[in-house]
Design a protein around this motif. Structure first.
Motif, PDB file in Angstrom:
ATOM      1  N   GLU A  60       0.821  -1.199   0.026  1.00 28.60           N
ATOM      2  CA  GLU A  60       0.245   0.303  -0.176  1.00 28.60           C
ATOM      3  C   GLU A  60       0.679   1.331  -0.111  1.00 28.60           C
ATOM      4  N   GLN A  61       2.011   1.291   0.743  1.00 28.59           N
ATOM      5  CA  GLN A  61       2.763   2.550   0.816  1.00 28.59           C
ATOM      6  C   GLN A  61       3.549   2.680  -0.663  1.00 28.59           C
ATOM      7  N   ILE A  62       4.043   1.399  -1.236  1.00 24.08           N
ATOM      8  CA  ILE A  62       4.863   1.782  -2.183  1.00 24.08           C
ATOM      9  C   ILE A  62       3.969   2.291  -3.375  1.00 24.08           C
ATOM     10  N   VAL A  63       2.811   1.490  -3.372  1.00 23.58           N
ATOM     11  CA  VAL A  63       2.013   1.985  -4.643  1.00 23.58           C
ATOM     12  C   VAL A  63       1.609   3.373  -4.617  1.00 23.58           C
ATOM     13  N   GLU A  64       0.992   3.720  -3.403  1.00 25.15           N
ATOM     14  CA  GLU A  64       0.916   5.059  -3.330  1.00 25.15           C
ATOM     15  C   GLU A  64       2.001   6.305  -3.546  1.00 25.15           C
ATOM     16  N   ALA A  65       3.146   5.896  -3.166  1.00 28.52           N
ATOM     17  CA  ALA A  65       4.526   6.600  -3.457  1.00 28.52           C
ATOM     18  C   ALA A  65       4.671   6.518  -4.931  1.00 28.52           C
ATOM     19  N   TYR A  66       4.766   5.388  -5.715  1.00 28.63           N
ATOM     20  CA  TYR A  66       5.125   5.140  -7.016  1.00 28.63           C
ATOM     21  C   TYR A  66       4.048   5.823  -7.946  1.00 28.63           C
ATOM     22  N   LEU A  67       2.654   5.974  -7.532  1.00 28.59           N
ATOM     23  CA  LEU A  67       1.691   6.625  -8.415  1.00 28.59           C
ATOM     24  C   LEU A  67       1.728   8.081  -8.649  1.00 28.59           C
ATOM     25  N   ILE A  68       2.759   8.498  -7.790  1.00 31.26           N
ATOM     26  CA  ILE A  68       2.999  10.000  -8.061  1.00 31.26           C
ATOM     27  C   ILE A  68       3.970  10.051  -9.196  1.00 31.26           C
ATOM     28  N   ASP A  69       4.987   9.150  -9.372  1.00 29.28           N
ATOM     29  CA  ASP A  69       5.851   9.106 -10.317  1.00 29.28           C
ATOM     30  C   ASP A  69       5.047   8.785 -11.568  1.00 29.28           C
ATOM     31  N   PHE A  70       4.439   7.690 -11.557  1.00 32.35           N
ATOM     32  CA  PHE A  70       3.771   7.163 -12.441  1.00 32.35           C
ATOM     33  C   PHE A  70       2.786   8.321 -13.471  1.00 32.35           C
ATOM     34  N   LEU A  79      -2.600   0.510 -17.113  1.00 28.38           N
ATOM     35  CA  LEU A  79      -1.578   0.185 -16.339  1.00 28.38           C
ATOM     36  C   LEU A  79      -1.660   0.627 -14.897  1.00 28.38           C
ATOM     37  N   ARG A  80      -2.469   1.759 -14.508  1.00 30.92           N
ATOM     38  CA  ARG A  80      -2.803   2.277 -13.092  1.00 30.92           C
ATOM     39  C   ARG A  80      -3.595   1.404 -12.333  1.00 30.92           C
ATOM     40  N   LYS A  81      -4.560   0.765 -13.106  1.00 28.89           N
ATOM     41  CA  LYS A  81      -5.381  -0.413 -12.479  1.00 28.89           C
ATOM     42  C   LYS A  81      -4.691  -1.530 -12.094  1.00 28.89           C
ATOM     43  N   GLN A  82      -3.570  -1.888 -12.708  1.00 33.86           N
ATOM     44  CA  GLN A  82      -2.618  -2.862 -12.559  1.00 33.86           C
ATOM     45  C   GLN A  82      -1.889  -2.584 -11.170  1.00 33.86           C
ATOM     46  N   LEU A  83      -1.274  -1.647 -11.177  1.00 34.36           N
ATOM     47  CA  LEU A  83      -0.502  -1.012 -10.108  1.00 34.36           C
ATOM     48  C   LEU A  83      -1.404  -1.162  -8.843  1.00 34.36           C
ATOM     49  N   ASN A  84      -2.650  -0.471  -9.136  1.00 35.62           N
ATOM     50  CA  ASN A  84      -3.638  -0.394  -7.619  1.00 35.62           C
ATOM     51  C   ASN A  84      -4.045  -1.906  -7.221  1.00 35.62           C
ATOM     52  N   LYS A  85      -4.042  -2.841  -8.181  1.00 29.75           N
ATOM     53  CA  LYS A  85      -4.428  -4.173  -7.838  1.00 29.75           C
ATOM     54  C   LYS A  85      -3.305  -5.282  -7.340  1.00 29.75           C
ATOM     55  N   ALA A  86      -2.185  -4.672  -7.323  1.00 34.29           N
ATOM     56  CA  ALA A  86      -1.039  -5.425  -6.905  1.00 34.29           C
ATOM     57  C   ALA A  86      -1.275  -5.651  -5.613  1.00 34.29           C
ATOM     58  N   GLU A  87      -0.883  -6.979  -5.148  1.00 33.87           N
ATOM     59  CA  GLU A  87      -1.284  -7.558  -3.667  1.00 33.87           C
ATOM     60  C   GLU A  87       0.024  -8.120  -3.054  1.00 33.87           C
ATOM     61  N   SER A  88       1.191  -7.976  -3.858  1.00 36.67           N
ATOM     62  CA  SER A  88       2.494  -8.385  -3.355  1.00 36.67           C
ATOM     63  C   SER A  88       3.487  -7.625  -3.818  1.00 36.67           C
ATOM     64  N   ILE A  89       4.920  -7.582  -3.212  1.00 35.38           N
ATOM     65  CA  ILE A  89       5.917  -6.752  -3.693  1.00 35.38           C
ATOM     66  C   ILE A  89       6.296  -7.189  -4.808  1.00 35.38           C
ATOM     67  N   GLY A  90       6.330  -8.657  -5.243  1.00 35.80           N
ATOM     68  CA  GLY A  90       6.539  -9.165  -6.342  1.00 35.80           C
ATOM     69  C   GLY A  90       5.851  -8.740  -7.644  1.00 35.80           C
ATOM     70  N   GLU A  91       4.414  -8.478  -7.295  1.00 35.01           N
ATOM     71  CA  GLU A  91       3.576  -8.098  -8.263  1.00 35.01           C
ATOM     72  C   GLU A  91       3.736  -6.661  -8.646  1.00 35.01           C
ATOM     73  N   PHE A  92       4.020  -5.827  -7.751  1.00 35.74           N
ATOM     74  CA  PHE A  92       4.072  -4.376  -7.697  1.00 35.74           C
ATOM     75  C   PHE A  92       5.526  -4.392  -8.674  1.00 35.74           C
ATOM     76  N   LEU A  93       6.550  -4.955  -8.268  1.00 36.11           N
ATOM     77  CA  LEU A  93       7.975  -4.955  -9.195  1.00 36.11           C
ATOM     78  C   LEU A  93       7.720  -4.971 -10.264  1.00 36.11           C
ATOM     79  N   SER A  94       7.091  -6.329 -10.449  1.00 36.86           N
ATOM     80  CA  SER A  94       6.664  -6.709 -11.913  1.00 36.86           C
ATOM     81  C   SER A  94       6.008  -5.651 -12.777  1.00 36.86           C
ATOM     82  N   ILE A  95       4.965  -4.877 -12.288  1.00 40.35           N
ATOM     83  CA  ILE A  95       4.454  -3.781 -13.327  1.00 40.35           C
ATOM     84  C   ILE A  95       5.345  -2.630 -13.278  1.00 40.35           C
TER      85      ILE A  95
END
Length: 265
Positions: free
Chosen positions: A178-188, A219-235
């Motif tokens: 939740e923390q890293i997706v919120e932070a990365y969405l700013i960059d995205f 792509l934004r929906k994919q980021l928000n759907k990430a449930e694991s660190i691996g999934e986040f890093l993948s997208i």
């Protein structure tokens, strides 16, 4: 086996990655399925006995699996013209066409021969999680990384319990994601605003023409759907590859486009 024996090993990995990336950007194909499908395809490439598969065969296998596991509503899957005499044998031996949900983390749909006790499996899982956390800076600070590392070491390895304070590594990972997706969405969102042209994908239409479609929302929906660190890093890595790919010569991009056997209706 030695990967040096696999014909065009690096090229095959690149082909698989490019086709799967394209499926995420155009079809309904989430990161959970992406990761497991890629593991299964890498198993095809690396299994002894199939070292001699050509690039064309890997392209055909990849597209065939995508057509079975990705929701391609609105798209037409075009049959490959590549003759696959080994197709049935690959399906039987490696489970090509098995939905990713039925696969374990290794991409295998067969019962494992080696059994680990729960404590050993837990330590393996923790070690993997620790490695992934090290890839998160600068989205997390060095101090946060050290804090998370200590928490992973003492928490019980297991799925998320939904507790407000982490009781398991699953709880902690959920909070980190939740923390890293919120932070990365700013960059995205910054990339989408300032490199808008990069977020349009050229897609072949069934009628023969090509059309640009906006892929930023997908792509934004994919980021928000990430449930694991691996999934986040993948997208996140997919987005980076996509931005870098925009800078490639048109001739190279056209060659990758010709690998995909689907067209928009």
């Amino acid at each position: 086996m030695s990967f040096a024996r696999v014909k065009f090993y690096d090229e095959k990995k690149m082909v698989v990655t490019n086709i799967l990336d394209a499926a995420v950007k155009t079809l309904d194909f989430d990161q959970k399925a992406y990761i497991k499908t890629k593991a299964q395809l890498m198993k095809v490439i690396e299994t002894p006995g199939f070292e001699g598969l050509g690039l064309g065969e890997i392209v055909a296998i990849t597209n065939k699996l995508i057509s079975k596991v990705a929701n391609h509503t609105g798209y037409v899957i075009v049959n490959s013209k590549i003759d696959m005499p080994q197709d049935d044998r690959l399906i039987d031996q490696l489970g090509i066409g098995t939905t990713p949900q039925a696969l374990d983390a290794s991409g295998s749909n067969k019962p494992g021969i080696i059994h680990h006790d729960p404590k050993e499996l837990g330590q393996i899982g923790k070690n993997k999680l620790l490695q992934l956390v090290k890839l998160l800076p600068p989205l997390i600070s060095k101090r946060e990384m050290e804090t998370y590392t200590k928490q992973i070491e003492v928490l019980r390895f297991g799925m998320s319990t939904g507790a407000s304070s982490p009781r398991t590594t699953g709880d902690l990972e959920k909070n980190i994601v939740e923390q890293i997706v919120e932070a990365y969405l700013i960059d995205f969102d910054y990339l989408v605003r300032h490199q808008a042209d990069a977020f349009y994908e050229l897609v072949d239409m069934a009628g023969g023409e090509s059309k640009k479609i906006d892929i930023s929302d997908k792509l934004r929906k994919q980021l928000n759907k990430a449930e694991s660190i691996g999934e986040f890093l993948s997208i996140r890595d997919l987005v980076k590859r996509h931005i870098d790919g925009v800078k490639q010569p048109d001739s190279e991009k056209d060659s990758w486009g010709s690998l995909m056997f689907w067209k928009k209706k």
